[in-house]
Motif scaffolding. Sequence first.
Motif, short mmCIF file in Angstrom:
data_model
loop_
_atom_site.label_atom_id
_atom_site.label_comp_id
_atom_site.label_asym_id
_atom_site.label_seq_id
_atom_site.Cartn_x
_atom_site.Cartn_y
_atom_site.Cartn_z
N ILE A 242 -48.33 -34.85 28.08
CA ILE A 242 -48.22 -35.39 29.44
C ILE A 242 -47.33 -34.48 30.29
CG2 ILE A 242 -47.37 -37.33 30.81
CD1 ILE A 242 -48.21 -39.17 28.53
N GLN B 67 -49.78 -44.67 39.01
CA GLN B 67 -51.11 -45.14 38.64
C GLN B 67 -52.15 -44.03 38.77
OE1 GLN B 67 -51.97 -48.00 37.27
NE2 GLN B 67 -54.16 -47.44 37.22
N TYR C 124 -51.71 -41.52 36.02
CA TYR C 124 -52.26 -42.10 34.79
C TYR C 124 -53.79 -41.96 34.76
CZ TYR C 124 -53.75 -45.74 31.51
OH TYR C 124 -54.36 -46.43 30.48
N SER D 240 -55.01 -38.39 34.16
CA SER D 240 -54.59 -37.75 32.90
C SER D 240 -55.57 -37.98 31.77
CB SER D 240 -53.21 -38.28 32.48
OG SER D 240 -53.32 -39.62 32.00
N SER E 255 -55.42 -40.40 29.77
CA SER E 255 -54.62 -40.92 28.66
C SER E 255 -55.28 -42.16 28.04
CB SER E 255 -53.22 -41.28 29.16
OG SER E 255 -52.47 -41.91 28.14
N PRO F 285 -50.96 -48.23 30.59
CA PRO F 285 -50.18 -47.81 31.75
C PRO F 285 -48.67 -47.99 31.53
CG PRO F 285 -52.09 -49.05 32.47
CD PRO F 285 -52.05 -49.17 30.97
N PHE G 7 -47.46 -45.16 29.38
CA PHE G 7 -47.53 -43.94 30.17
C PHE G 7 -46.35 -43.87 31.13
CE2 PHE G 7 -49.09 -41.18 33.56
CZ PHE G 7 -49.67 -40.14 32.86
N THR G 8 -46.06 -44.99 31.78
CA THR G 8 -44.92 -45.05 32.71
C THR G 8 -43.61 -44.76 32.00
OG1 THR G 8 -46.02 -46.62 34.19
CG2 THR G 8 -43.62 -46.57 34.26
#
Length: 358
Positions: free
Chosen positions: A278, A300, A303, A306, A308, A312, A315-316
């Motif tokens: 990331i 957002q 995310y 990406s 991913s 979320p 990820f955050t």
Amino acid sequence: MPNKKNNNNLVPVGDLLGQVEKMREKSVTKRRIEENARPGETYEQVASRLRQNDDKMANQTTQKKNPSIRKPPKGDEQLDFFVPTLYDVGTKDSRSIMDVAVFRLSKKDKRAGEVIRYDLPDGHVQVSAGAAGMASVWDYDLVLMAVSHLTEAMNRYREGKGDKPGRVFHPHVADILKFCRRSDGGRQKDDLVDALIRLNTTHVAVERVRKSRNGHAETVSEGESLISRYKVIASAATGKPESVEIELPDWLYKEVVEAKNPDVLTVHPDFFLIEPGIGRFIYRLARRAAGKRQAKWSFQTVYERSGSTGTPKKFTFTIRKLIEANDLPEYDLAEEAGQSGPLLVMTYRGNELMVNGS
């Protein structure tokens, strides 16, 4: 009989290559200084400032509890050894593809047979993985190296100092590992073979709406693998790969060779030391979106772009760890409140700023 005098004048191949490499280092360092010069600064002042910034980043990295940058391998050269180029999928009129991940960001999750689709305002990008797994952002280092050398070769050709380069790149494995700032171990060499397979079997399809020559809107769909072909030459005695051939896809080769202004961006050498996938994606995003200014993207949107597979929330959490470490090359990261949620603020270090929002 051999001519003794002529033999004494011969320069060993190793010494000659060393001289060529030193000339290349000087050229690359000069280019980096020219690109980062501020109005009124002398060459020496710019060089001194860049050295201080590099030293500062190195010190910050060693002091962080959870650094994003791994330690360079033993025998690694100085930071100014090279300045590779960054290139992303698509032609000059589709630069928004640089804002999406055309590879996986996880080392563990191979994502074999999976498809990632990114819906964009004027079309979409679809990444499809083969049975060997989707190419990773670390695999993509090989593409960056190939494009870097292709760009340099084209610059020499345009200056009348060399032949026009072809699509096939022939690096030694040791040179690949050095360029990508990896250790020169047996496992690293074996991993290169797997990386080539994944790059060859990861397909990127692009569909975009654009204006035709007569002014009418038309939908254009096209796609290719990240590399078109590869060959590995290994030692018969050890079975270890010694050199490879990488054939670049047609779209990438044409953009660098035929475009008047190739759509390439420079990458800081420490990009190859960024540990989290990331983190690598965010550096690339900042390089494209912020440039030498500042850009703000919602968590957002980052995310979604990406690809991913994590939630979320997770990820955050990872983004906030990167912000806390704040040790990515060239860019400061910060969080700011937005109307629809938190924003990631990416700011280029050292220049007066203008804001590019997204």
